[in-house]
Design a protein around this motif. Structure first.
Motif, PDB file in Angstrom:
ATOM      1  N   VAL A 142       0.852  -1.186   0.000  1.00  0.00           N
ATOM      2  CA  VAL A 142       0.000   0.000   0.000  1.00  0.00           C
ATOM      3  C   VAL A 142       0.892   1.242   0.000  1.00  0.00           C
ATOM      4  N   ARG A 143       0.709   2.073  -1.030  1.00  0.00           N
ATOM      5  CA  ARG A 143       1.501   3.311  -1.122  1.00  0.00           C
ATOM      6  C   ARG A 143       0.626   4.557  -1.007  1.00  0.00           C
ATOM      7  N   TYR A 144      -0.697   4.352  -1.056  1.00  0.00           N
ATOM      8  CA  TYR A 144      -1.632   5.466  -0.884  1.00  0.00           C
ATOM      9  C   TYR A 144      -2.951   4.872  -0.411  1.00  0.00           C
ATOM     10  N   ALA A 145      -3.581   5.510   0.569  1.00  0.00           N
ATOM     11  CA  ALA A 145      -4.876   5.049   1.061  1.00  0.00           C
ATOM     12  C   ALA A 145      -5.783   6.251   1.251  1.00  0.00           C
ATOM     13  N   GLY A 146      -6.808   6.353   0.395  1.00  0.00           N
ATOM     14  CA  GLY A 146      -7.746   7.465   0.478  1.00  0.00           C
ATOM     15  C   GLY A 146      -9.109   6.997   0.946  1.00  0.00           C
ATOM     16  N   ASP A 147     -10.081   7.857   0.782  1.00  0.00           N
ATOM     17  CA  ASP A 147     -11.442   7.525   1.196  1.00  0.00           C
ATOM     18  C   ASP A 147     -12.083   6.494   0.273  1.00  0.00           C
ATOM     19  N   HIS A 148     -11.678   6.482  -0.996  1.00  0.00           N
ATOM     20  CA  HIS A 148     -12.314   5.609  -1.979  1.00  0.00           C
ATOM     21  C   HIS A 148     -11.347   4.678  -2.703  1.00  0.00           C
ATOM     22  N   ILE A 149     -10.072   5.016  -2.687  1.00  0.00           N
ATOM     23  CA  ILE A 149      -9.065   4.267  -3.444  1.00  0.00           C
ATOM     24  C   ILE A 149      -7.932   3.835  -2.523  1.00  0.00           C
ATOM     25  N   VAL A 150      -7.500   2.585  -2.662  1.00  0.00           N
ATOM     26  CA  VAL A 150      -6.265   2.120  -2.032  1.00  0.00           C
ATOM     27  C   VAL A 150      -5.304   1.765  -3.156  1.00  0.00           C
ATOM     28  N   LEU A 151      -4.174   2.435  -3.184  1.00  0.00           N
ATOM     29  CA  LEU A 151      -3.203   2.245  -4.261  1.00  0.00           C
ATOM     30  C   LEU A 151      -2.107   1.292  -3.816  1.00  0.00           C
ATOM     31  N   TYR A 152      -2.088   0.117  -4.447  1.00  0.00           N
ATOM     32  CA  TYR A 152      -1.023  -0.865  -4.223  1.00  0.00           C
ATOM     33  C   TYR A 152      -0.028  -0.782  -5.379  1.00  0.00           C
TER      34      TYR A 152
END
Length: 450
Positions: A65-75
């Motif tokens: 996981v490099r980004y975790a937002g309200d709607h998107i988790v970026l792996y």
């Protein structure tokens, strides 16, 4: 070609899951606004990623996981070629999808499913997507930017990752996995691919999982995904009215909208270049760009006539195809298609005040002739006409023949002299003017030019 193949495979998987009793309608599967804590930054997970174009092979990868937002988790795949995004770039990249593009699709089409209960869509950057096309294919046929695969929404199927996932390629400046892609390439190409594929994800959840229906018919599913691209582009058009946000003040669209709208206009231009030979509603085989252009153009006209809320109604249903369109438009497909076929020519007629053409027979949100004229102006070879086709001319007493495949239209212009008495028109199936068969579903549209 890859996109169409995925949709066809999904249909087979749905049939298999339904036959085994593993699939039934579950309205509660749709995503809600319930807040769920995201996975921790830096946490790992493994995925099975489609690794062969024909869908027969998968590769297991590990991503963080490099980004975790309200709607998107970026792996991001641990295996990264040279030129990978750094943390700041990934934060900017993730914010675009999380805070802007995600919401555009949900507002237009409805909520996606949430079978894994994580409250988010997983966005996976992996070089496995790069390798789906070879270096040779990249230079001759193009490459795959990203995709969604309904297999991941069928938990009982082998190789399913059991969650809502969008896969995208990664920067590879040395071309070590396929053709070379810079960071700028990925930033420019992936956003339009995401909104396109996210519509497919939403459609699958709404049609198949929540309502127990079939997946949307190919032509309509793809057309709606191209509408998703254009709706994203319209957001930037509204944000940057002319001449703002344009490298060239004469641009019709701002720089930020180009990647979302221009390809659809080009595809529509291709659809209209050879009237009668390309079907709008029979997307098959490779799913050509011209076919997609026809599907998008019809839906663009339909949204202008019925309001853009019709796009969400077309997705939030168990109906599909022509029956779906008729149900949501509340009129026959023949009536819609006949007037659409006229409208693409009568929209913005030269020398005719635009308002004098009935709204039903034009697009209200786009000026097709202005767009196609612009394509002609910027073509330095001089090979692009100001409008894709010229109707075939007929004089009184003359004859014209042609071929019209299902889902297409052909155009003819009858010239008469002033005060000429009534001119009779005869139409037939062949040179002997034998009657059309009922199954031909032929229509004749007549528009009187001044």
């Amino acid at each position: 070609q890859f996109d169409v193949a995925l949709r066809e495979r999904e249909a087979r998987l749905v049939n298999d899951a339904r036959a085994s009793g593993a699939l039934r309608a579950q309205p509660s599967v749709l995503a809600t606004q319930t807040q769920v804590a995201p996975p921790a930054l830096g946490s790992q997970r493994s995925f099975q990623v489609l690794s062969k174009f024909d869908g027969t092979s998968f590769k297991r990868i590990t991503a963080r996981v490099r980004y975790a937002g309200d709607h998107i988790v970026l792996y991001v795949d641990e295996d990264q070629p040279a030129g990978a995004f750094n943390d700041d770039e990934l934060r900017t990249f993730g914010n675009l999808f999380d805070r802007t593009l995600y919401d555009l699709d949900v507002r237009a089409f409805g909520s996606e499913s949430d079978i894994d209960g994580n409250g988010r869509v997983i966005f996976l950057l992996t070089p496995v997507v790069n390798t789906l096309t070879s270096t040779t294919s990249c230079s001759t046929q193009g490459f795959i930017t990203g995709f969604h695969y309904g297999l991941d929404l069928l938990p009982t199927q082998p190789n399913s990752n059991r969650g809502e996932i969008f896969y995208a390629l990664v920067p590879d400046v040395d071309g070590s996995r396929s053709c070379s892609h810079s960071k700028e390439d990925v930033e420019r190409l992936v956003p339009a691919t995401f909104v396109h594929e996210f519509q497919h994800m939403i459609s699958f959840g709404q049609h198949v999982l929540a309502r127990g229906g079939e997946g949307e018919t190919l032509w309509l599913n793809e057309g709606l995904s191209h509408i998703a691209e254009e709706l994203a582009g319209k957001t930037y058009e509204a944000k940057f009215p002319p001449p703002l946000g344009r490298t060239d003040p004469n641009q019709l669209f701002p720089d930020s909208a180009q990647g979302f709208v221009t390809a659809n206009m080009r595809n529509a231009q291709s659809f209209l270049t050879t009237p009668g030979s390309t079907s709008m509603d029979a997307l098959s085989g490779n799913g050509t760009l011209a076919e997609r252009g026809g599907s998008w153009l019809f839906l663009r006209w339909l949204g202008d006539q019925k309001g853009e809320s019709i796009y969400g109604r077309l997705v939030q249903t168990s109906r599909s195809g022509v029956a779906n369109v008729e149900d949501k438009a509340n009129e026959t497909f023949a009536s819609l298609f006949g007037d659409f076929a006229t409208a693409v020519y009568t929209d913005s007629l030269p020398g005719v005040p635009r308002a004098s053409v009935p709204p039903r027979l034009r697009l209200t949100s786009r000026n097709l002739r202005q767009i196609f004229k612009r394509f002609s102006d910027i073509d330095r070879t001089g090979q692009t006409p100001v409008f894709p086709f010229t109707p075939i001319g007929i004089a009184a007493g003359g004859r014209a023949t042609g071929t019209v495949v299902s889902g297409s239209m052909a155009y003819y212009q009858l010239s008469t002299t002033p005060n000429e008495p009534t001119v009779g028109l005869r139409f037939g199936r062949a040179a002997d003017l034998s009657p059309f068969d009922t199954n031909d579903a032929m229509q004749i549209g007549i528009f009187r030019l001044p």
